[in-house]
Scaffold this motif. Sequence first.
Motif, PDB file in Angstrom:
ATOM      1  N   ARG A  13      -2.679   9.923  -2.493  1.00 49.31           N
ATOM      2  CA  ARG A  13      -3.789   9.900  -1.536  1.00 49.31           C
ATOM      3  C   ARG A  13      -3.197  10.195  -0.165  1.00 49.31           C
ATOM      4  O   ARG A  13      -2.220   9.583   0.246  1.00 49.31           O
ATOM      5  N   PHE A  14      -3.781  11.161   0.520  1.00 47.71           N
ATOM      6  CA  PHE A  14      -3.338  11.542   1.856  1.00 47.71           C
ATOM      7  C   PHE A  14      -4.368  11.096   2.874  1.00 47.71           C
ATOM      8  O   PHE A  14      -5.560  11.324   2.683  1.00 47.71           O
ATOM      9  N   GLU A  30      -7.890  -0.330   8.771  1.00 43.77           N
ATOM     10  CA  GLU A  30      -7.536  -1.297   7.735  1.00 43.77           C
ATOM     11  C   GLU A  30      -8.504  -1.229   6.563  1.00 43.77           C
ATOM     12  O   GLU A  30      -8.092  -1.224   5.399  1.00 43.77           O
ATOM     13  N   ASN A  31      -9.807  -1.144   6.834  1.00 43.61           N
ATOM     14  CA  ASN A  31     -10.810  -1.082   5.764  1.00 43.61           C
ATOM     15  C   ASN A  31     -10.648   0.182   4.921  1.00 43.61           C
ATOM     16  O   ASN A  31     -10.738   0.128   3.691  1.00 43.61           O
ATOM     17  N   ILE A  32     -10.434   1.308   5.577  1.00 44.10           N
ATOM     18  CA  ILE A  32     -10.282   2.566   4.835  1.00 44.10           C
ATOM     19  C   ILE A  32      -9.030   2.526   3.966  1.00 44.10           C
ATOM     20  O   ILE A  32      -9.078   2.837   2.778  1.00 44.10           O
ATOM     21  N   LEU A  33      -7.915   2.125   4.557  1.00 50.88           N
ATOM     22  CA  LEU A  33      -6.668   2.081   3.783  1.00 50.88           C
ATOM     23  C   LEU A  33      -6.695   0.973   2.731  1.00 50.88           C
ATOM     24  O   LEU A  33      -6.108   1.114   1.669  1.00 50.88           O
ATOM     25  N   ASN A  43       0.252   6.553  -4.839  1.00 50.19           N
ATOM     26  CA  ASN A  43       0.894   6.273  -3.568  1.00 50.19           C
ATOM     27  C   ASN A  43       0.052   6.848  -2.433  1.00 50.19           C
ATOM     28  O   ASN A  43      -0.814   7.691  -2.656  1.00 50.19           O
ATOM     29  N   VAL A  44       0.339   6.398  -1.218  1.00 52.70           N
ATOM     30  CA  VAL A  44      -0.432   6.832  -0.058  1.00 52.70           C
ATOM     31  C   VAL A  44       0.528   7.378   1.005  1.00 52.70           C
ATOM     32  O   VAL A  44       1.529   6.741   1.329  1.00 52.70           O
ATOM     33  N   ILE A  45       0.205   8.561   1.512  1.00 51.42           N
ATOM     34  CA  ILE A  45       0.941   9.155   2.621  1.00 51.42           C
ATOM     35  C   ILE A  45      -0.012   9.220   3.809  1.00 51.42           C
ATOM     36  O   ILE A  45      -1.101   9.784   3.700  1.00 51.42           O
ATOM     37  N   SER A  72       1.967  -4.176  -5.261  1.00 48.82           N
ATOM     38  CA  SER A  72       1.519  -3.573  -6.520  1.00 48.82           C
ATOM     39  C   SER A  72       2.474  -2.473  -6.991  1.00 48.82           C
ATOM     40  O   SER A  72       2.135  -1.682  -7.866  1.00 48.82           O
ATOM     41  N   GLY A  73       3.678  -2.437  -6.384  1.00 49.75           N
ATOM     42  CA  GLY A  73       4.700  -1.484  -6.820  1.00 49.75           C
ATOM     43  C   GLY A  73       4.432  -0.051  -6.395  1.00 49.75           C
ATOM     44  O   GLY A  73       4.940   0.889  -7.007  1.00 49.75           O
ATOM     45  N   ARG A  74       3.633   0.118  -5.359  1.00 48.18           N
ATOM     46  CA  ARG A  74       3.294   1.458  -4.877  1.00 48.18           C
ATOM     47  C   ARG A  74       3.886   1.675  -3.497  1.00 48.18           C
ATOM     48  O   ARG A  74       4.371   0.742  -2.864  1.00 48.18           O
TER      49      ARG A  74
END
Length: 112
Positions: A13-14, A30-33, A43-45, A72-74
């Motif tokens: 997810r970018f 914070e809510n979006i992420l 994973n998130v970039i 959560s290991g991400r």
Amino acid sequence: MMEITIADSQGVRFADVSGRIDSKTAPEVENILRSFTGEQEGNVIVNCSGLEYISSGGLRALLIIEKEMKGSGRHLILCGLRTDVEKIFRLTGFTSIFTIEKTVGDAIEHLR
């Protein structure tokens, strides 16, 4: 003003963040992420190349998401920090907490 653009590619997810993350916009970030942390995988970039400023509230919001992702290991990877924003991360010691890469390409490579 702050904008976030979301995209998905190859299980990552970018989030492209531009503008300012301050006391007014930090809860929205914070809510979006946080919506990403509820997902089971991926994973998130966060591309910060358009981020002009981040306040302590913005740092706190990112820290909360980082802890949830790590739990959560991400991975949450920040990239493209402008000099002024990178300085804020460095002065607060957050460069040792977050994975920070120069470019989106470097962040993708980090995940391989």
